[in-house]
Design a protein around this motif. Structure first.
Motif, PDB file in Angstrom:
ATOM      1  N   VAL A  92       1.740  55.124  78.674  1.00 24.89           N
ATOM      2  CA  VAL A  92       2.372  56.145  79.507  1.00 24.89           C
ATOM      3  C   VAL A  92       1.778  56.113  80.913  1.00 24.89           C
ATOM      4  CG1 VAL A  92       2.651  58.642  79.836  1.00 24.89           C
ATOM      5  CG2 VAL A  92       2.951  57.637  77.558  1.00 24.89           C
ATOM      6  N   ALA A  93       0.463  55.966  81.005  1.00 24.17           N
ATOM      7  CA  ALA A  93      -0.217  55.976  82.301  1.00 24.17           C
ATOM      8  C   ALA A  93       0.255  54.830  83.188  1.00 24.17           C
ATOM      9  CB  ALA A  93      -1.730  55.893  82.095  1.00 24.17           C
ATOM     10  N   SER A  94       0.266  53.610  82.652  1.00 22.96           N
ATOM     11  CA  SER A  94       0.678  52.453  83.444  1.00 22.96           C
ATOM     12  C   SER A  94       2.137  52.585  83.875  1.00 22.96           C
ATOM     13  CB  SER A  94       0.481  51.156  82.652  1.00 22.96           C
ATOM     14  OG  SER A  94      -0.881  50.866  82.502  1.00 22.96           O
ATOM     15  N   SER A  95       2.990  53.001  82.951  1.00 26.40           N
ATOM     16  CA  SER A  95       4.412  53.140  83.268  1.00 26.40           C
ATOM     17  C   SER A  95       4.634  54.131  84.400  1.00 26.40           C
ATOM     18  CB  SER A  95       5.177  53.585  82.018  1.00 26.40           C
ATOM     19  OG  SER A  95       6.553  53.733  82.310  1.00 26.40           O
ATOM     20  N   LEU A  96       3.985  55.292  84.313  1.00 28.96           N
ATOM     21  CA  LEU A  96       4.186  56.324  85.327  1.00 28.96           C
ATOM     22  C   LEU A  96       3.595  55.928  86.674  1.00 28.96           C
ATOM     23  CD1 LEU A  96       3.612  59.515  83.182  1.00 28.96           C
ATOM     24  CD2 LEU A  96       5.691  58.922  84.411  1.00 28.96           C
ATOM     25  N   LEU A  97       2.449  55.262  86.649  1.00 27.77           N
ATOM     26  CA  LEU A  97       1.834  54.880  87.920  1.00 27.77           C
ATOM     27  C   LEU A  97       2.640  53.806  88.623  1.00 27.77           C
ATOM     28  CD1 LEU A  97      -0.566  55.526  89.731  1.00 27.77           C
ATOM     29  CD2 LEU A  97      -0.539  56.745  87.578  1.00 27.77           C
ATOM     30  N   LEU A 119       4.102  62.281  92.310  1.00 31.39           N
ATOM     31  CA  LEU A 119       2.696  61.913  92.174  1.00 31.39           C
ATOM     32  C   LEU A 119       1.931  62.855  91.257  1.00 31.39           C
ATOM     33  CD1 LEU A 119       1.610  60.734  95.736  1.00 31.39           C
ATOM     34  CD2 LEU A 119       2.025  59.365  93.701  1.00 31.39           C
ATOM     35  N   VAL A 120       2.458  64.062  91.051  1.00 31.19           N
ATOM     36  CA  VAL A 120       1.830  64.987  90.115  1.00 31.19           C
ATOM     37  C   VAL A 120       2.038  64.498  88.682  1.00 31.19           C
ATOM     38  CG1 VAL A 120       1.802  67.377  89.281  1.00 31.19           C
ATOM     39  CG2 VAL A 120       2.186  66.895  91.717  1.00 31.19           C
ATOM     40  N   GLU A 121       3.183  63.874  88.448  1.00 28.43           N
ATOM     41  CA  GLU A 121       3.560  63.471  87.092  1.00 28.43           C
ATOM     42  C   GLU A 121       2.596  62.470  86.460  1.00 28.43           C
ATOM     43  OE1 GLU A 121       7.540  61.785  84.736  1.00 28.43           O
ATOM     44  OE2 GLU A 121       7.486  61.886  86.922  1.00 28.43           O
ATOM     45  N   PRO A 122       2.220  61.386  87.153  1.00 34.63           N
ATOM     46  CA  PRO A 122       1.309  60.430  86.515  1.00 34.63           C
ATOM     47  C   PRO A 122      -0.038  61.034  86.142  1.00 34.63           C
ATOM     48  CG  PRO A 122       2.338  59.463  88.441  1.00 34.63           C
ATOM     49  CD  PRO A 122       2.670  60.913  88.466  1.00 34.63           C
ATOM     50  N   VAL A 123      -0.556  61.923  87.004  1.00 37.53           N
ATOM     51  CA  VAL A 123      -1.865  62.520  86.729  1.00 37.53           C
ATOM     52  C   VAL A 123      -1.812  63.369  85.460  1.00 37.53           C
ATOM     53  CG1 VAL A 123      -3.647  64.052  87.613  1.00 37.53           C
ATOM     54  CG2 VAL A 123      -2.446  62.512  89.180  1.00 37.53           C
ATOM     55  N   VAL A 124      -0.840  64.277  85.404  1.00 38.50           N
ATOM     56  CA  VAL A 124      -0.713  65.173  84.250  1.00 38.50           C
ATOM     57  C   VAL A 124      -0.381  64.383  82.988  1.00 38.50           C
ATOM     58  CG1 VAL A 124       0.577  67.109  83.276  1.00 38.50           C
ATOM     59  CG2 VAL A 124      -0.045  67.121  85.694  1.00 38.50           C
ATOM     60  N   SER A 125       0.561  63.443  83.111  1.00 42.51           N
ATOM     61  CA  SER A 125       0.991  62.684  81.930  1.00 42.51           C
ATOM     62  C   SER A 125      -0.111  61.779  81.398  1.00 42.51           C
ATOM     63  CB  SER A 125       2.233  61.850  82.278  1.00 42.51           C
ATOM     64  OG  SER A 125       3.304  62.686  82.636  1.00 42.51           O
ATOM     65  N   THR A 126      -0.923  61.214  82.297  1.00 42.23           N
ATOM     66  CA  THR A 126      -2.044  60.385  81.849  1.00 42.23           C
ATOM     67  C   THR A 126      -3.044  61.214  81.045  1.00 42.23           C
ATOM     68  OG1 THR A 126      -1.813  58.915  83.747  1.00 42.23           O
ATOM     69  CG2 THR A 126      -3.913  58.883  82.589  1.00 42.23           C
ATOM     70  N   LEU A 127      -3.313  62.440  81.519  1.00 40.25           N
ATOM     71  CA  LEU A 127      -4.218  63.332  80.789  1.00 40.25           C
ATOM     72  C   LEU A 127      -3.637  63.704  79.426  1.00 40.25           C
ATOM     73  CD1 LEU A 127      -5.328  65.719  83.692  1.00 40.25           C
ATOM     74  CD2 LEU A 127      -6.670  63.889  82.609  1.00 40.25           C
ATOM     75  N   LEU A 128      -2.329  63.999  79.390  1.00 37.55           N
ATOM     76  CA  LEU A 128      -1.690  64.346  78.118  1.00 37.55           C
ATOM     77  C   LEU A 128      -1.687  63.155  77.156  1.00 37.55           C
ATOM     78  CD1 LEU A 128       1.352  66.494  79.327  1.00 37.55           C
ATOM     79  CD2 LEU A 128      -0.687  67.295  78.126  1.00 37.55           C
ATOM     80  N   ALA A 129      -1.405  61.965  77.693  1.00 38.56           N
ATOM     81  CA  ALA A 129      -1.393  60.767  76.838  1.00 38.56           C
ATOM     82  C   ALA A 129      -2.778  60.481  76.277  1.00 38.56           C
ATOM     83  CB  ALA A 129      -0.883  59.568  77.637  1.00 38.56           C
ATOM     84  N   LEU A 144      -5.040  62.754  75.632  1.00 36.30           N
ATOM     85  CA  LEU A 144      -5.320  63.780  74.630  1.00 36.30           C
ATOM     86  C   LEU A 144      -4.488  63.609  73.364  1.00 36.30           C
ATOM     87  CD1 LEU A 144      -5.549  66.935  76.942  1.00 36.30           C
ATOM     88  CD2 LEU A 144      -7.441  65.828  75.737  1.00 36.30           C
ATOM     89  N   LEU A 145      -3.191  63.301  73.542  1.00 35.11           N
ATOM     90  CA  LEU A 145      -2.277  63.265  72.397  1.00 35.11           C
ATOM     91  C   LEU A 145      -2.211  61.911  71.706  1.00 35.11           C
ATOM     92  CD1 LEU A 145       0.699  65.309  73.926  1.00 35.11           C
ATOM     93  CD2 LEU A 145      -1.080  66.133  72.360  1.00 35.11           C
ATOM     94  N   PHE A 146      -2.316  60.825  72.493  1.00 33.18           N
ATOM     95  CA  PHE A 146      -2.121  59.486  71.919  1.00 33.18           C
ATOM     96  C   PHE A 146      -3.352  58.598  72.035  1.00 33.18           C
ATOM     97  CE2 PHE A 146       2.072  60.688  73.933  1.00 33.18           C
ATOM     98  CZ  PHE A 146       2.619  61.192  72.762  1.00 33.18           C
ATOM     99  N   ALA A 147      -4.452  59.158  72.539  1.00 30.89           N
ATOM    100  CA  ALA A 147      -5.688  58.394  72.726  1.00 30.89           C
ATOM    101  C   ALA A 147      -5.473  57.157  73.585  1.00 30.89           C
ATOM    102  CB  ALA A 147      -6.280  58.001  71.368  1.00 30.89           C
ATOM    103  N   GLU A 148      -4.568  57.256  74.578  1.00 30.17           N
ATOM    104  CA  GLU A 148      -4.317  56.160  75.509  1.00 30.17           C
ATOM    105  C   GLU A 148      -5.275  56.314  76.696  1.00 30.17           C
ATOM    106  OE1 GLU A 148      -0.236  56.005  76.654  1.00 30.17           O
ATOM    107  OE2 GLU A 148       0.455  55.361  74.688  1.00 30.17           O
ATOM    108  N   ILE A 149      -6.449  55.721  76.573  1.00 29.15           N
ATOM    109  CA  ILE A 149      -7.473  55.839  77.614  1.00 29.15           C
ATOM    110  C   ILE A 149      -7.337  54.652  78.567  1.00 29.15           C
ATOM    111  CG2 ILE A 149      -9.913  56.137  78.103  1.00 29.15           C
ATOM    112  CD1 ILE A 149      -8.674  58.315  76.313  1.00 29.15           C
TER     113      ILE A 149
END
Length: 231
Positions: free
Chosen positions: A33-38, A187-197, A199-204
């Protein structure tokens, strides 16, 4: 009438929006999720370029360096995913296309801001987008039924909040501000979504992701900061 002559624009915007959704959903199934959004967060850069070319919303020449900075960030994120195989890289590419399509879609919306009332534009674009996606899904053999209650709930929530509410608000804003400035909100979306991913999917994310994220954010902020109205 005048509205009838605008249907190629609204149909085109609907098709572009369908491409955006298709590539975005495909992207998050292939990469994090992080890579896709960024990667998609370079959308304001594409909006600035399209706005300058089609809407004559000029961006100062010195912003070329800031655009290159964002592209370097995208390359760095893709480089980080290269070690995980071609699947993640394909996800990054789909995210890139998704961001370009979103920028093109909002550029069309800004172009039509004085020609078509917002409600009429939204109904036309959302309707044609749904039609294109429905036809493509049917052609691909995608099932349209047989889902459990929780899945249907997720479908309705996706349709209501990110699509009907989120896209409509951005389309409203695009009529009052330059396209590339409105797109800063993503730009708000990648930050929030990376944190959620995380927490929820262990995508560090790995270290290269953070360096790439910083470059993308810096480049986009420089473009938007320099392009803001003066005086």
């Amino acid at each position: 009438g005048p509205k009838g002559r605008l249907w190629p624009y609204t149909a085109g915007a609907g098709l572009i929006l369908a491409v955006h959704f298709t590539c975005w959903i495909g992207s998050i199934q292939l990469t994090t999720v992080a890579s896709s959004l960024l990667v998609m967060s370079a959308q304001p850069v594409w909006a600035a370029l399209l706005g300058a070319f089609f809407l004559k919303e000029r961006v100062p020449r010195r912003d070329a360096g800031a655009i290159a900075l964002s592209l370097a960030g995208i390359a760095l994120i893709a480089w980080g995913d290269l070690g995980h195989g071609g699947t993640r890289l394909a996800g990054d590419l789909l995210a890139l296309v998704s961001g370009m399509a979103a920028a093109a879609y909002f550029t069309v919306g800004r172009h039509l801001r004085e020609s078509l009332p917002l409600p009429s534009y939204l109904v036309s674009v959302y309707g044609t987008c749904a039609l294109f996606l429905g036809v493509a899904g049917a052609a691909a053999g995608t099932p349209f039924s047989g889902f459990d209650g929780r899945t249907w709930l997720m479908f309705w929530l996706l349709a209501l909040f990110p699509s009907a509410l989120g896209h409509s608000l951005v389309n409203y804003a695009i009529r009052h501000m330059e396209s590339y400035r409105v797109n800063l909100s993503i730009l708000v979306e990648p930050v929030v979504s990376t944190l959620l991913a995380a927490l929820l999917f262990a995508e560090i994310p790995g270290p290269r992701f953070y360096f790439g994220a910083a470059l993308v954010a810096a480049g986009v902020l420089l473009v938007l900061g320099r392009a803001a109205p003066r005086g």
